[in-house]
Design an enzyme around this catalytic site. Sequence first.
Site, PDB file in Angstrom:
ATOM      1  N   GLY A 115      32.069 -23.829  14.633  1.00  5.60           N
ATOM      2  CA  GLY A 115      32.397 -22.630  15.407  1.00  5.60           C
ATOM      3  C   GLY A 115      32.782 -21.488  14.502  1.00  5.60           C
ATOM      4  O   GLY A 115      32.509 -21.508  13.302  1.00  5.60           O
ATOM      5  N   ASN A 116      33.396 -20.483  15.071  1.00  4.42           N
ATOM      6  CA  ASN A 116      33.845 -19.341  14.268  1.00  4.42           C
ATOM      7  C   ASN A 116      35.102 -18.747  14.895  1.00  4.42           C
ATOM      8  O   ASN A 116      35.574 -19.223  15.925  1.00  4.42           O
ATOM      9  CB  ASN A 116      32.722 -18.301  14.133  1.00  4.42           C
TER      10      ASN A 116
END
Length: 449
Positions: free
Chosen positions: A240-241
């Site tokens: 993810g980020n």
Amino acid sequence: MTARVASAHPAPRLVGRLVALGACGSIAAYKAVELVRLLRAEGADVVVMLTPAATKFVAPLTLAALSRHAVETDVLGLLPDQRIGHIVVADAADAVVVAPATARWLGAMANGIASDAVTAACLATSAPVVFAPAMDGDMWTHPATRANVERLVRDFGYTLVSPEAGELASGQTGPGRLADLPRIVDAVVAAIGDRPVRQPDPAARPPGAGEAPEADLDGRTIVVSAGGTAEPIDPVRFIGNRSTGKMGVAIAEAALARGAAVTIVAGRVEVPLPVAATVVRAETTSAMRDAVLGAVIAGRADALVMAAAVADFRPRHAADTKLTRGGALTLELEPTEDILAEVGARARELDPRPVIVGFAAETGSLDRAPEKLRRKGADLLVANDVSEAGSGFGTDTNRVVILGADGSRDELPLLPKRDVADRLLDRVVAALDARPARGHTVATTTETR
Ligand code: CTP
């Protein structure tokens, strides 16, 4: 015989006053909503400040809408005209009321630790301060809390509105429940007394919501992508980020306020989504691609704002069962679809062509942004340096440069994300108005990463 008849509607007691309400992170923070209403019913202009924890309990948007002022949530926040938000509040308010005041806030305030907007405003003001604590009973009776309260009352001259005994959020019964709201209002009225109004000049007060925005997107359909994508490694893990969705949601809210029909294509977001929007959940890049193409190309949106932080790579194979601990693990990654580039290419076949807006989160130089705008076929590209303080992921502000396919370059100052959203939508409206008249549709994807 004459009888004195009490009026059913006593005169409001805070007419012309500016009351700053600071709410801290307690379950009782939801009561701040009703407190705004009661203070306004007394004739006060109310501006709200929230600690970061308070924003988890009550939405700034709710309080902004009720108070008609932007809510101060960030001690580093600047007003659109670059004044420091909490200092303007401190200098203009006739009283500051902190309700609910948490044990943490009492400790911070007693020691002058100005790490949130509420404490900073209290430190900076010469207005009377009223505080109404709310917390668990054992926290309230702890010697540390007692000493902090004592300091605020005795040394600082603050007015305490003591909590009441009753059922607490923990399920226990004891002291710690936020005082009844009319008691808090009475304490604010008494604290102000007959002091002169501190700042009668509206220009020196926090800016108000002002006129309702022009409905210049009425009849338009805007698609906004927001948040970060998540690419599964196995059923419990993903790549993810750090995107929270704040920028995309600010754009969606601003577009709604300007009359647009808005679809939010939401990846992983950490902020509440506006109820007036149509929400399509799309966690992976592939799901987001389908949702964006469906809304923009098939749905003939007028504009797309691609504010989502989309993964560039994903594991080539996601495991069906949870990977167990063992030796080293090597993941093979493959590139994801470039959603913006695909929409940019396919939009050329549409008449009228939707206005396409991309974002470019860079670290350091923004030199690559003009090439990215061309490569992705966007009309506008919002570039920002996410490594800069106050910009990028999770912040309430952003400093961006808006690049146009026509070669224009608009460097905006550090602004609240909602103001960035409105400045961007001004450009979208101009681009829509410049299109040859046919139908209309606009979509927006990409989040301030
Ligand atoms: N974007 C997209 N699909 C992807 C990656 C990015 O639609 N798979 C969009 C983003 O939503 C954003 C724009 O493309 O609007 C630019 O994203 P950015 O991450 O800055 O660019 P990249 O294409 O990832 O290029 P680079 O990694 O070289 O910076």
